[in-house]
Motif scaffolding. Structure first.
Motif, PDB file in Angstrom:
ATOM      1  N   ALA A  30     -32.572  -4.664  64.173  1.00 26.55           N
ATOM      2  CA  ALA A  30     -32.025  -5.733  63.349  1.00 26.55           C
ATOM      3  C   ALA A  30     -32.254  -5.474  61.868  1.00 26.55           C
ATOM      4  O   ALA A  30     -31.436  -5.862  61.027  1.00 26.55           O
ATOM      5  CB  ALA A  30     -32.641  -7.071  63.757  1.00 26.55           C
ATOM      6  N   ALA A  33     -29.566  -3.277  60.682  1.00 25.88           N
ATOM      7  CA  ALA A  33     -28.351  -4.075  60.542  1.00 25.88           C
ATOM      8  C   ALA A  33     -28.381  -4.906  59.263  1.00 25.88           C
ATOM      9  O   ALA A  33     -27.348  -5.099  58.610  1.00 25.88           O
ATOM     10  CB  ALA A  33     -28.181  -4.981  61.759  1.00 25.88           C
ATOM     11  N   ASP A  34     -29.561  -5.405  58.891  1.00 22.07           N
ATOM     12  CA  ASP A  34     -29.680  -6.195  57.664  1.00 22.07           C
ATOM     13  C   ASP A  34     -29.463  -5.347  56.412  1.00 22.07           C
ATOM     14  O   ASP A  34     -29.147  -5.875  55.341  1.00 22.07           O
ATOM     15  CB  ASP A  34     -31.052  -6.867  57.595  1.00 22.07           C
ATOM     16  N   SER A 205     -25.988  -6.426  65.309  1.00 22.51           N
ATOM     17  CA  SER A 205     -27.283  -7.065  65.547  1.00 22.51           C
ATOM     18  C   SER A 205     -27.164  -8.195  66.557  1.00 22.51           C
ATOM     19  O   SER A 205     -28.044  -8.385  67.404  1.00 22.51           O
ATOM     20  CB  SER A 205     -27.887  -7.584  64.229  1.00 22.51           C
ATOM     21  N   THR A 296     -24.615 -14.771  59.868  1.00 14.22           N
ATOM     22  CA  THR A 296     -25.971 -14.691  60.419  1.00 14.22           C
ATOM     23  C   THR A 296     -26.565 -16.074  60.612  1.00 14.22           C
ATOM     24  O   THR A 296     -27.164 -16.373  61.660  1.00 14.22           O
ATOM     25  CB  THR A 296     -26.872 -13.855  59.492  1.00 14.22           C
TER      26      THR A 296
END
Length: 325
Positions: A30, A33-34, A205, A296
């Motif tokens: 994750a 992905a961020d 993610s 998100t």
């Protein structure tokens, strides 16, 4: 978020090395992905800077040969102890790169290993859960502004200022639709996740972590633009899809996929950034890069409702935190 610290970090790097030619984004899961919005921004806006994104252990075992004192490496780890990311941070620093690290834990191993550090929030509210990707995007924009110039910088700062309130407003409004999503998909063993643009990282993610890791649901990630190059053959009545629709340049890609899925009566949930007023805080010149934050925030509520409907807490694991691997 501390934008002055972002400015100070990039300014300090420029004083040490006036010429930067490469910006790399390195992390796992994750956190990788961020980092995607920052990578996407430089790869689409810069005419001078090379940009790439890599999972940390690939960086460790097959390090790009161009890493050196004209490289900025941005690493990230939520808790700060991911072994592969800690090692990548150390390796980048050893190779002479200017290393900036994002983590929510100030005393973590990855923060101790880096040259420059940004400690972000996470637990405070839904907007805080987007701070890591926001810091990464802010770093990317500041790097470009300082080393190349970015004429929409002020417009981007306006968007950053408006995003937290926009996210909190959105998550307060999505309760009914999130509950509907949970009930609608609670028995699914596979969900296809689509998006494009800067939100491709959110699709990845969501699929890999919120669905596969946290719910044990098979979740292929499909780029909306690639959907018609193979994956659309699996579109049949009631096939389950989750789409993150962008407001901006790649919206047509998402809309084309949505139209086809509707044509064959697939089971579709569309989280559309336009529905939550992204254009109210982000101008047309920068909106592409702020879709991931609203996606998100909203998706976190959807995931919580899916977990309730499935009676499977988001914290439940088979292997993570239980085995050595």
């Amino acid at each position: 978020m501390d934008f002055e610290k972002v400015k100070t970090i990039v300014s300090d790097i420029k004083q040490k090395q006036p010429k930067i030619d490469r910006v790399m984004f390195v992390g796992c899961g994750a956190s990788m992905a961020d980092l995607y919005p920052g990578y996407y921004f430089i790869s689409h806006e810069s005419t001078k800077l090379l940009s790439s994104i890599q999972t940390a252990n690939e960086f460790n075992y097959n390090t790009p040969k161009g890493v050196g004192d004209r490289t900025i490496v941005i690493t990230a780890s939520l808790g700060g102890s991911t072994p592969e990311s800690v090692e990548a941070t150390k390796k980048a620093k050893k190779l002479g790169a200017h290393v900036i690290t994002l983590s929510m834990t100030a005393a973590s191993p990855i923060i101790k290993a880096t040259e420059y550090k940004l400690v972000h929030g996470f637990q405070e509210n839904y907007a805080a859960k987007t701070e890591k990707m926001s810091y990464c995007l802010a770093l990317a924009m500041q790097i470009m502004a300082d080393f190349e110039g970015y004429k929409f910088y002020d417009e981007a700062m306006t968007a950053f200022a408006g995003m937290p309130a926009l996210i909190e407003k959105a998550v307060k409004a999505v309760g009914p639709s999130a509950q509907e999503f949970g009930e609608k998909y609670k028995d699914e063993q596979k969900i296809f996740v689509l998006s494009s643009g800067a939100s491709l990282g959110v699709a990845y993610s969501t699929a890999s972590f919120l669905l596969m890791e946290m719910q044990w649901v098979t979740a292929p990630t499909v780029h909306s633009g690639e959907y018609f190059h193979g994956p659309f053959e699996l579109t049949v009545e009631d096939a389950p899809y989750l789409l993150f629709m962008n407001d901006g340049s790649t919206r047509q890609l998402d809309a084309r996929a949505l139209t086809f899925m509707q044509r064959f009566d697939a089971k579709i949930t569309n989280i559309d950034a336009k529905d939550y007023g992204l254009g109210e805080v982000a101008s047309a010149n920068v909106i592409d890069y702020f879709n991931p934050m609203i996606h998100t925030g909203v998706m976190r509520v959807y995931a919580e409702e899916l977990a309730k409907a499935r009676k499977h807490p988001l914290t439940k694991r088979r292997y993570m935190w239980k085995l050595s691997y």
